[in-house]
Design a protein around this motif. Structure first.
Motif, PDB file in Angstrom:
ATOM      1  N   GLN A   1      56.913  28.857  80.543  1.00 54.21           N
ATOM      2  CA  GLN A   1      56.149  29.493  81.604  1.00 54.21           C
ATOM      3  C   GLN A   1      57.062  30.037  82.704  1.00 54.21           C
ATOM      4  N   MET A   2      58.155  29.338  82.977  1.00 54.83           N
ATOM      5  CA  MET A   2      59.089  29.789  84.005  1.00 54.83           C
ATOM      6  C   MET A   2      59.736  31.107  83.599  1.00 54.83           C
ATOM      7  N   ILE A   3      60.164  31.198  82.350  1.00 53.85           N
ATOM      8  CA  ILE A   3      60.757  32.440  81.859  1.00 53.85           C
ATOM      9  C   ILE A   3      59.719  33.555  81.836  1.00 53.85           C
ATOM     10  N   ARG A   4      58.507  33.218  81.423  1.00 52.42           N
ATOM     11  CA  ARG A   4      57.429  34.208  81.326  1.00 52.42           C
ATOM     12  C   ARG A   4      57.140  34.831  82.686  1.00 52.42           C
ATOM     13  N   GLU A   5      57.149  34.027  83.735  1.00 54.22           N
ATOM     14  CA  GLU A   5      56.856  34.529  85.075  1.00 54.22           C
ATOM     15  C   GLU A   5      58.037  35.302  85.663  1.00 54.22           C
ATOM     16  N   LEU A   6      59.237  34.844  85.406  1.00 56.60           N
ATOM     17  CA  LEU A   6      60.416  35.441  86.030  1.00 56.60           C
ATOM     18  C   LEU A   6      60.853  36.725  85.330  1.00 56.60           C
ATOM     19  N   MET A   7      60.692  36.784  84.006  1.00 54.92           N
ATOM     20  CA  MET A   7      61.124  37.962  83.243  1.00 54.92           C
ATOM     21  C   MET A   7      60.166  38.161  82.070  1.00 54.92           C
ATOM     22  N   PRO A   8      58.976  38.694  82.350  1.00 53.02           N
ATOM     23  CA  PRO A   8      57.909  38.713  81.348  1.00 53.02           C
ATOM     24  C   PRO A   8      58.261  39.483  80.085  1.00 53.02           C
ATOM     25  N   ARG A   9      58.923  40.608  80.201  1.00 53.20           N
ATOM     26  CA  ARG A   9      59.268  41.373  79.002  1.00 53.20           C
ATOM     27  C   ARG A   9      60.317  40.636  78.168  1.00 53.20           C
ATOM     28  N   VAL A  10      61.273  40.018  78.823  1.00 52.06           N
ATOM     29  CA  VAL A  10      62.286  39.241  78.104  1.00 52.06           C
ATOM     30  C   VAL A  10      61.624  38.078  77.374  1.00 52.06           C
ATOM     31  N   TYR A  11      60.640  37.443  78.021  1.00 55.37           N
ATOM     32  CA  TYR A  11      59.978  36.333  77.334  1.00 55.37           C
ATOM     33  C   TYR A  11      59.222  36.821  76.099  1.00 55.37           C
TER      34      TYR A  11
ATOM     35  N   LEU B   1      54.627  51.359  69.706  1.00 57.75           N
ATOM     36  CA  LEU B   1      54.334  50.656  70.948  1.00 57.75           C
ATOM     37  C   LEU B   1      55.475  50.868  71.942  1.00 57.75           C
ATOM     38  N   TYR B   2      55.090  51.105  73.192  1.00 53.03           N
ATOM     39  CA  TYR B   2      56.063  51.273  74.259  1.00 53.03           C
ATOM     40  C   TYR B   2      55.723  50.299  75.389  1.00 53.03           C
ATOM     41  N   PHE B   3      56.765  49.746  76.005  1.00 53.54           N
ATOM     42  CA  PHE B   3      56.577  48.716  77.032  1.00 53.54           C
ATOM     43  C   PHE B   3      57.233  49.151  78.338  1.00 53.54           C
ATOM     44  N   SER B   4      56.541  48.890  79.435  1.00 55.37           N
ATOM     45  CA  SER B   4      57.112  49.129  80.765  1.00 55.37           C
ATOM     46  C   SER B   4      56.608  48.026  81.685  1.00 55.37           C
ATOM     47  N   THR B   5      57.338  47.814  82.773  1.00 55.95           N
ATOM     48  CA  THR B   5      56.997  46.742  83.704  1.00 55.95           C
ATOM     49  C   THR B   5      56.752  47.334  85.086  1.00 55.95           C
ATOM     50  N   ARG B   6      55.672  46.902  85.719  1.00 56.00           N
ATOM     51  CA  ARG B   6      55.351  47.371  87.067  1.00 56.00           C
ATOM     52  C   ARG B   6      55.274  46.182  88.022  1.00 56.00           C
ATOM     53  N   ASP B   7      55.277  46.510  89.304  1.00 54.10           N
ATOM     54  CA  ASP B   7      55.143  45.506  90.365  1.00 54.10           C
ATOM     55  C   ASP B   7      56.226  44.428  90.303  1.00 54.10           C
ATOM     56  N   TYR B   8      57.397  44.824  89.868  1.00 52.53           N
ATOM     57  CA  TYR B   8      58.512  43.878  89.788  1.00 52.53           C
ATOM     58  C   TYR B   8      59.233  43.794  91.137  1.00 52.53           C
ATOM     59  N   GLU B   9      60.051  42.759  91.272  1.00 49.10           N
ATOM     60  CA  GLU B   9      60.931  42.641  92.429  1.00 49.10           C
ATOM     61  C   GLU B   9      62.327  43.066  91.987  1.00 49.10           C
ATOM     62  N   ALA B  10      62.890  44.036  92.685  1.00 48.58           N
ATOM     63  CA  ALA B  10      64.211  44.557  92.320  1.00 48.58           C
ATOM     64  C   ALA B  10      65.270  44.054  93.292  1.00 48.58           C
ATOM     65  N   VAL B  11      66.454  43.825  92.762  1.00 49.77           N
ATOM     66  CA  VAL B  11      67.611  43.482  93.589  1.00 49.77           C
ATOM     67  C   VAL B  11      68.794  44.319  93.110  1.00 49.77           C
ATOM     68  N   TRP B  12      69.706  44.584  94.017  1.00 53.77           N
ATOM     69  CA  TRP B  12      70.950  45.234  93.627  1.00 53.77           C
ATOM     70  C   TRP B  12      71.961  44.183  93.186  1.00 53.77           C
ATOM     71  N   ALA B  13      72.619  44.459  92.081  1.00 53.74           N
ATOM     72  CA  ALA B  13      73.791  43.688  91.681  1.00 53.74           C
ATOM     73  C   ALA B  13      75.002  44.566  91.984  1.00 53.74           C
ATOM     74  N   VAL B  14      75.790  44.136  92.957  1.00 51.07           N
ATOM     75  CA  VAL B  14      76.951  44.912  93.405  1.00 51.07           C
ATOM     76  C   VAL B  14      78.219  44.247  92.855  1.00 51.07           C
ATOM     77  N   PRO B  15      79.050  45.003  92.139  1.00 54.92           N
ATOM     78  CA  PRO B  15      80.243  44.381  91.547  1.00 54.92           C
ATOM     79  C   PRO B  15      81.422  44.310  92.507  1.00 54.92           C
ATOM     80  N   TYR B  16      82.115  43.189  92.455  1.00 56.34           N
ATOM     81  CA  TYR B  16      83.406  43.008  93.117  1.00 56.34           C
ATOM     82  C   TYR B  16      84.422  42.757  92.006  1.00 56.34           C
TER      83      TYR B  16
END
Length: 813
Positions: free
Chosen positions: A372-382, A196-211
């Motif tokens: 449900q909050m985790i499931r919606e925010l990060m479905p694969r992690v849930y 089984l292989y898993f991928s996620t589509r239609d996600y919202e991406a953000v940049w994490a920029v390190p300081y």
């Protein structure tokens, strides 16, 4: 950087002219701070690069300390100290008519933490670097700290803590090392060759920029510095995603909403979680930290060209309380979905890589998130969390087939809630408490079922503080006295502070220690007079309680006792009392009504007491607003008495108790947290202990039998002060101003046993007064406290973490 004072002055003046285009007599204190901090950062940059280069070349195992808080305080003075330049720079600036102390005031306290959790993380980073370990911090670069506290009419008012308003001279933005963090979307599953292989589509991406912020270790006699990194992540929009949304029919306002949503992730330390959106944002912050931090860690690991089978041999990831627990399923996701590992192998690698510190047994602080909050925010992690729970519960059912209640109690996901502490325990190879008593409570009560399942994972690591900031920098005269008496080896071997015991009854040493304490009291009194316009009696006992405002820490008990002392003085004007100055400093969470009411009460009592000519020469009360690391550095060296009066069993460890002890204050406290270990060394002769024990408190909670009204009705002292909360007169202006506090004691049956402990607390204060009258004996006790404080250096704590949990050793530079 410079060999002597004259060379420093020349380099500094050249920088002023070349960087600012001003003559020296026209520069402001802010200018001086900017030039000086940039000089130090540029110089440290070479050693910073050298440290990183050697870590890569030697393939040293590295530890990454993940924490939502790093309460690092101001860095200028601390960095000068660790770089061995403090005296040279201080004297050089004095020659130029500039006060280093005034220059340090130009630096804002970094708004990266709130209380003990974040300050502990900062002390640990200092010790890791000073001891030469490869150990780095990973946190969030909050634009605003918790809040700036103002006291208006006695009430706490919260203003934005815009600590970055003038920039942060110590950070370096690393835009080239940004990583993408993804939220939401839909998980797609496909099968190839039976896998089984898993991928996620239609996600919202953000940049994490390190300081990156250099963590400069104490140089001592070493030829080079060891400099680790505190990496702070800032959320920024992915412009390509925003542009795609616009091109596919989105509108300008959707674009702005996306930008605002992204920026909010790293905007505030601890967003208000009293509503759904605030809780969602806090969860988003936690995943942002874990995903960004882990991607960065693994990017560094990839440069070693090693199989991920060896990850635990090269990398240790430590989670500071439950906030970064999502690093466990996130590492599983990467290992399985991106690195091709099966479940069992990925789980083995994860558990051997991650370790966890528990900081509390308070139920409200043990994180639970709606599934449900985790499931919606990060479905694969849930999905991974759910599978961890399924396998974990199956293992429990096999082990305890006749005990379904145990399985339900230990489940990671139960009743549509994800229990983060349970996930942290299941996915870590080490779980530690932060004081011997706290760890025993975890093993015997709060986490007993887990301890019975994994006895080898549980261990204790009593907290510590960096003596470099809290003694050497905060109290340099005392530091010099110690070094003049026993040599300077204690600086790198703090347990050798015990050597000053031989001077505990030495008249000359006592006289010098007393003069230093008096100077520190005068310095704090000057600050109070300048800020609040009130003269402080520096011959009085400075009795200090500075820490986060929470009911279990019992600032309420302290101020009730002050009210009692006031009543005594009013009824017996001739009462021969040693003058007392009670000093409070604390922030209350914005939504914590009882805590804010306690602040109002303290300020109300202060206003009455400090303006009453009958008592003002004997009793004063001050609430110092906006308590911070820099303010603590003024208060702690001046303290005579340290209030560590939490309800026994509630304070995991405490570190303020250690800072005050190290600066010669005598503790009045309960047998709670690290107070217990302090007492084991100091005994009744050098501490003032009172109140219920942890076992007695927990017995009351479990079996009942406590009635606050009985004590209220039987003790006239208590009845008087409690009634004064709701009786217009000495303190209350009306019957409802402090009604919530009144009801918490009587209608709420005094959850934290303040009335139960009041009598023994008051008696301990009588003992303090009697002891203080004999100054020679008091100084002997004070010196005993300083001498035994070396055990509570974070150098000792980090040495134990390094050898017993992380399996790392100092890097030889």
């Amino acid at each position: 950087m410079f060999k002597n004072k004259e060379e420093f002055k020349q380099i500094f003046q050249n920088n002023v002219v070349s960087k600012l285009g001003k003559p020296l007599d026209e520069v402001s204190n802010e200018d001086v701070y900017t030039i000086l901090s940039r000089m130090l950062r540029e110089f440290a940059g070479r050693e910073w690069a050298a440290t990183n280069r050697e870590l890569r070349q030697d393939q040293e195992k590295q530890v990454y300390y993940l924490s939502l808080e790093f309460l690092i305080g101001r860095l200028l003075g601390n960095n000068l100290l660790n770089m061995g330049m403090l005296k040279t720079v201080k004297e050089g600036l004095e020659d130029l008519g500039i006060s280093l102390g005034e220059i340090e005031e130009e630096e804002a306290d970094a708004g990266l933490g709130n209380g003990g959790l974040g300050r502990l993380a900062a002390c640990f980073l200092d010790s890791l670097a000073s001891l030469g370990y490869a150990g780095h911090g990973c946190g969030i670069r909050y634009q605003y700290g918790l809040f700036e506290q103002k006291i208006v009419d006695g009430n706490q008012v919260e203003l934005p803590d815009d600590w970055l308003q003038k920039g942060f001279e110590w950070e370096v933005r690393r835009a080239d090392r940004k990583v993408e963090v993804r939220f939401g979307g839909q998980v797609e599953t496909r099968e190839e060759d039976g896998e089984l292989y898993f991928s996620t589509r239609d996600y919202e991406a953000v940049w994490a920029v390190p300081y990156d912020v250099p963590v400069i270790g104490y140089k001592g006699s070493n030829p080079d510095y060891h400099i680790n990194t505190l990496r702070l992540w800032s959320a920024e929009p992915v412009r390509e995603m925003a542009n795609r949304n616009m091109a596919s029919g989105g509108n300008y306002y959707n674009y702005l909403n996306y930008n605002r949503s992204v920026e909010s992730i790293s905007e505030f330390l601890y967003p208000d979680d009293s509503h759904y959106e605030g809780r969602l944002l806090r969860l988003k912050q936690q995943y942002f930290l874990c995903s960004a931090g882990l991607q960065s860690i693994l990017r560094t690991y990839d440069k070693l060209n090693l199989s991920y089978d060896h990850l635990p041999d090269q990398i240790a990831i430590h989670i500071n309380d439950t906030h970064p627990t999502l690093v466990i399923p996130e590492l599983m996701r990467i290992l399985m979905d991106e690195k091709g590992y099966g479940w069992d192998a990925a789980w083995d690698i994860t558990c051997r890589t991650v370790s966890y510190t528990n900081h509390t047994i308070l139920s409200e602080a043990l994180e639970r998130w709606p599934a449900q909050m985790i499931r919606e925010l990060m479905p694969r992690v849930y999905m991974i969390i759910d599978e961890i729970n399924t396998r974990f519960c199956k293992m429990l059912m096999d082990k305890y087939p006749d005990d379904p209640d145990r399985v339900a109690h230990m489940a990671i996901v139960y009743d549509d809630q994800v229990k983060m502490a349970h996930l942290a325990i299941a996915g870590s190879h080490s779980i530690n408490g932060v004081a011997a008593l706290h760890t025993d409570i975890l093993k015997e009560r709060e986490m007993r079922n887990f301890y019975e399942l994994y006895p080898q994972r549980f261990n204790n690591k009593t907290n510590g503080i960096t003596h470099r900031r809290w003694l050497m920098h905060a109290n340099p005269e005392l530091c010099d006295l110690i070094s003049d008496s026993i040599g300077s080896r204690w600086i790198t071997h703090p347990q050798e502070l015990v050597g000053i015991l031989k001077y505990s009854e030495d008249a000359a040493f006592q006289e010098k220690a007393a003069a230093i304490k008096q100077h520190n009291k005068q310095h704090l009194a000057s600050y109070i007079e300048q800020k609040y316009g009130t003269v402080v009696n520096t011959e009085s006992i400075f009795d200090v309680q500075v820490k986060r405002l929470h009911a279990y820490k019992r600032q309420f008990l302290n101020i009730l006792h002050v009210m009692y002392l006031y009543n005594q003085l009013k009824s017996m004007p001739s009462h021969d009392m040693v003058p007392r100055t009670f000093i409070f400093g604390a922030k209350a969470a914005p939504g914590y009504y009882l805590a804010k009411s306690t602040i109002k009460l303290i300020n109300t009592v202060a206003n009455v007491v400090n303006n009453d000519p009958d008592v003002k020469d004997k009793l004063n009360v001050f609430f110092l607003e906006n308590y911070s690391v820099s303010l603590a550095e003024k208060i702690i060296p001046a303290a005579d008495v340290s209030e560590q009066i939490s309800t026994a069993s509630k304070e995991a460890s405490g570190t303020g108790n250690m800072k005050l002890m190290m600066n010669g204050a005598l503790t009045i406290g309960t047998m709670d947290g690290a107070n217990v270990e302090m007492y084991e060394m100091l005994g009744d002769a050098n501490m003032f202990m009172f109140g219920l024990t942890a076992d007695q408190v927990m017995n009351y909670y479990q079996h009942g039998g406590y009635n606050a009204r009985d004590i209220y009705n039987s003790d006239p002292r208590i009845k008087e002060v409690v009634d004064q909360l709701v009786t217009p007169g000495a303190f209350a202006q009306n019957s409802y101003e402090f009604d919530s506090l009144y009801r918490s004691l009587l209608d709420g049956n005094d959850e934290y046993f303040m009335l139960k402990d009041f009598d023994s607390y008051a008696e301990s204060h009588v003992q303090i007064e009697a002891a203080y009258r004999n100054q020679k004996d008091w100084l002997k006790r004070s010196i005993h406290n300083i001498a035994h404080s070396g055990k509570f250096s974070s150098d000792r704590t980090i040495g134990q973490y390094a050898s017993e949990i992380w399996k790392i050793h100092p890097v030889n530079k």
